[in-house]
Design an enzyme around this catalytic site. Structure first.
Site, mmCIF file in Angstrom:
data_model
loop_
_atom_site.group_PDB
_atom_site.id
_atom_site.type_symbol
_atom_site.label_atom_id
_atom_site.label_comp_id
_atom_site.label_asym_id
_atom_site.label_seq_id
_atom_site.Cartn_x
_atom_site.Cartn_y
_atom_site.Cartn_z
ATOM 1 N N LYS A 112 9.223 -11.232 7.233
ATOM 2 C CA LYS A 112 8.078 -10.583 6.473
ATOM 3 C C LYS A 112 7.588 -11.760 5.953
ATOM 4 C CE LYS A 112 6.340 -6.586 6.065
ATOM 5 N NZ LYS A 112 6.744 -5.141 6.867
HETATM 6 P P1 NAD Z 1 -2.733 -0.063 4.064
HETATM 7 O O1 NAD Z 1 -3.285 -1.358 3.280
HETATM 8 O O2 NAD Z 1 -3.450 0.335 5.442
HETATM 9 O O3 NAD Z 1 -2.891 1.109 2.991
HETATM 10 C C1 NAD Z 1 -2.033 1.400 2.112
HETATM 11 C C2 NAD Z 1 -2.348 2.704 1.361
HETATM 12 O O4 NAD Z 1 -1.513 2.786 0.076
HETATM 13 C C3 NAD Z 1 -3.726 2.770 0.936
HETATM 14 O O5 NAD Z 1 -4.130 4.008 1.201
HETATM 15 C C4 NAD Z 1 -3.708 2.563 -0.528
HETATM 16 O O6 NAD Z 1 -4.768 3.067 -1.367
HETATM 17 C C5 NAD Z 1 -2.229 3.334 -0.861
HETATM 18 N N1 NAD Z 1 -1.673 2.941 -2.351
HETATM 19 C C6 NAD Z 1 -1.473 1.488 -2.697
HETATM 20 N N2 NAD Z 1 -1.053 1.373 -3.754
HETATM 21 C C7 NAD Z 1 -0.732 3.004 -4.324
HETATM 22 C C8 NAD Z 1 -0.331 3.545 -5.184
HETATM 23 N N3 NAD Z 1 0.256 2.661 -6.523
HETATM 24 N N4 NAD Z 1 -0.192 4.815 -5.354
HETATM 25 C C9 NAD Z 1 -0.646 5.653 -4.178
HETATM 26 N N5 NAD Z 1 -1.024 4.927 -3.048
HETATM 27 C C10 NAD Z 1 -1.131 3.442 -3.189
HETATM 28 O O7 NAD Z 1 -1.293 -0.274 4.306
HETATM 29 P P2 NAD Z 1 -0.410 0.412 5.682
HETATM 30 O O8 NAD Z 1 -0.554 -0.553 6.774
HETATM 31 O O9 NAD Z 1 -0.865 1.759 5.874
HETATM 32 O O10 NAD Z 1 1.119 0.201 5.057
HETATM 33 C C11 NAD Z 1 1.445 1.367 4.314
HETATM 34 C C12 NAD Z 1 3.187 1.369 4.182
HETATM 35 O O11 NAD Z 1 3.521 1.441 5.655
HETATM 36 C C13 NAD Z 1 3.835 0.097 3.657
HETATM 37 O O12 NAD Z 1 4.801 0.319 3.032
HETATM 38 C C14 NAD Z 1 4.061 -0.684 5.005
HETATM 39 O O13 NAD Z 1 4.993 -1.782 4.712
HETATM 40 C C15 NAD Z 1 4.359 0.425 5.707
HETATM 41 N N6 NAD Z 1 4.285 0.146 7.267
HETATM 42 C C16 NAD Z 1 3.143 -0.440 7.957
HETATM 43 C C17 NAD Z 1 3.181 -0.851 9.087
HETATM 44 C C18 NAD Z 1 2.039 -1.154 9.942
HETATM 45 O O14 NAD Z 1 1.960 -1.066 10.957
HETATM 46 N N7 NAD Z 1 0.915 -1.356 9.313
HETATM 47 C C19 NAD Z 1 4.300 -0.726 9.940
HETATM 48 C C20 NAD Z 1 5.643 -0.414 9.059
HETATM 49 C C21 NAD Z 1 5.565 0.145 7.912
#
Ligand code: NAD
Length: 426
Positions: A112
């Site tokens: 990561k």
């Molecule tokens: P993203 O940046 O697209 O979205 C993040 C979201 O979280 C946004 O809506 C943001 O407003 C919200 N957020 C941020 N801080 C916050 C807070 N303090 N309180 C409430 N909401 C808050 O990111 P993503 O890619 O959707 O990733 C989200 C989660 O999923 C992360 O933990 C990431 O590691 C995990 N994840 C993502 C992927 C992927 O393929 N993108 C894969 C596996 C896991």
């Protein structure tokens, strides 16, 4: 028994991982030598690099890439642009990636990375320059057969396209056409895969469907809440809605909203794309974070950041299932409370593995110069998620333990077998 600590305060995420890891390793009696290896990360790269801002100033940035394990295949994992990015956070996220690949049986290890920054403070041109300079600074730390980044929080297909272009500009011309798979989650036109954008959300929903089937629970008419409405959260929202489920509350960085009659996830996705957050979505009521956590629903899907379900918030949840889209959304203390309250958890390292599964499909397509149909990708993804789900269930039955510990055991057994076969050089 897990000791209780003040998990609502800023704390070491890697310590949370270690506690989860130790619990599983004790229960399964993991080989002590292999335990020593997997308890640590393999390589940790920190780069400090300069970037010229639009006004001519130079700003220094700190970026990280942590490689936890490549026993199962090349290092693989996302890149995050966020103010909380630190070596501790990246270590935790890297090790979760190692477990994920081993649970769904894809030949990737865990890594990561990220940059400590708030993208909201920079123009698009500056973000492009930061991305390119970071890629350059990483140099041979990444590579198509060695370590393959992908999108995570605040990074997306555009960022991957800039990384790809920068990386390709640094390799000899003869290698360019066989280096497309240095990053996944690319735009489809630039070698990305159909279905990668929705893959993590889709994987979460496939897992929820498997759980619903096993529990004779109808998703048609069920209610759910989502924290985070970015890539993962918005896809979960839309895909659950397609199955007839009703989104009743959402929280993101701009606030929380509720709509007992149902919030249209498609329209909300458009609203977030236009305004940057869920706040101000017409026809909904503004609620505070506590009210959001207390909202009665069948399923809660955390899809924002880590350490959200804690000793403070876990008692508030009024749901029967938590399906973890985010990485590390539940602290060990939160886990204990959910377990005492008989709220079932589909753990992150299983539930959100869909992203890395379709990243693997993208990587394969690039290596073979192929492009697969969406239907084929969805079918293959469902199979991978279902098999992962069944492995975790079997382990949970066998060891009479919670699903997170069971998921760790599935992963650790797989990695233990690899080390036993191959041994340690020299
Ligand atoms: P993203 O940046 O697209 O979205 C993040 C979201 O979280 C946004 O809506 C943001 O407003 C919200 N957020 C941020 N801080 C916050 C807070 N303090 N309180 C409430 N909401 C808050 O990111 P993503 O890619 O959707 O990733 C989200 C989660 O999923 C992360 O933990 C990431 O590691 C995990 N994840 C993502 C992927 C992927 O393929 N993108 C894969 C596996 C896991």
């Amino acid at each position: 028994m897990i000791e209780r600590t003040a998990d609502t305060q800023p704390h070491s995420l890697y310590e949370d991982v270690s506690r989860q890891f130790n619990r599983a390793a004790d229960l399964m009696e993991l080989n002590p030598n292999i335990r020593k290896i997997l308890a640590m990360t393999m390589n940790e790269v920190v780069v400090n690099f300069p970037v010229r801002m639009e006004d001519g100033r130079i700003e220094m940035f700190t970026g990280y890439r942590v490689q936890h394990s490549n026993a199962n295949g090349p290092f693989k994992g996302g890149l995050r642009f966020h103010p909380t990015v630190s070596i501790d956070e990246v270590r935790a996220l890297a090790s979760w990636m190692s477990w994920k690949g081993a649970i769904v049986h894809i030949p990737f290890g865990g890594a990561k990375g990220g940059i400590q920054m708030d993208p909201a403070d920079y123009s698009l041109k500056e973000i492009e320059r930061i991305t390119r300079r970071f890629t350059y600074a990483l140099g041979n730390t990444i590579g198509p057969e060695y370590d393959i980044p992908a999108p995570d929080v605040n990074t997306n297909a555009q960022i991957m396209a800039w990384m790809l272009d920068t990386y390709l500009s640094t390799v000899p011309p003869h290698d360019r056409n066989r280096s497309l798979h240095v990053v996944t989650g690319k735009p489809v036109e630039s070698g990305g895969s159909l279905g990668r954008n929705k893959a993590t959300g889709q994987g979460v929903v496939f897992c929820i469907e498997r759980w619903a089937e096993a529990n004779d629970f109808s998703l048609d008419g069920a209610t759910f809440t989502v924290q985070g409405f970015g890539n993962v959260g918005s896809w979960v929202g839309r895909l659950m809605q397609q199955l007839g489920a009703r989104l009743v509350a959402v929280e993101d960085v701009t606030g929380a909203i509720a709509g007992a009659g149902g919030i249209d996830a498609e329209a909300l996705t458009e609203h977030v794309a236009k305004t940057g957050g869920v706040a101000g979505f017409p026809g909904t009521e503004v609620i505070d974070s506590e009210a959001f956590f207390r909202t009665k629903a069948d399923i809660f899907i955390p899809a924002a950041l880590e350490s959200q379900i804690t000793s403070e918030t876990a008692p508030w949840l009024n749901v029967r299932l938590v399906a973890e889209g985010a990485n590390g959304p539940t602290t060990p203390e939160g886990d204990l409370i959910l377990s005492e309250r008989k709220i079932h958890v589909l753990p992150d390292i299983l539930a959100n593995a869909g992203g890395v599964v379709v990243s693997y499909f993208e990587w394969l397509q690039n290596k073979r110069s192929e492009s697969w149909e969406l239907e084929e990708i969805d079918n293959k993804l469902r199979k991978k998620m279902n098999r992962g789900y069944d492995r975790v269930k079997e382990m949970s039955d066998q060891y009479k333990t919670d699903w997170r510990t069971a998921a760790y055991i599935v992963a650790l057994r797989h990695l233990e077998a690899i080390y036993k076969d191959k041994g340690i050089y020299p």
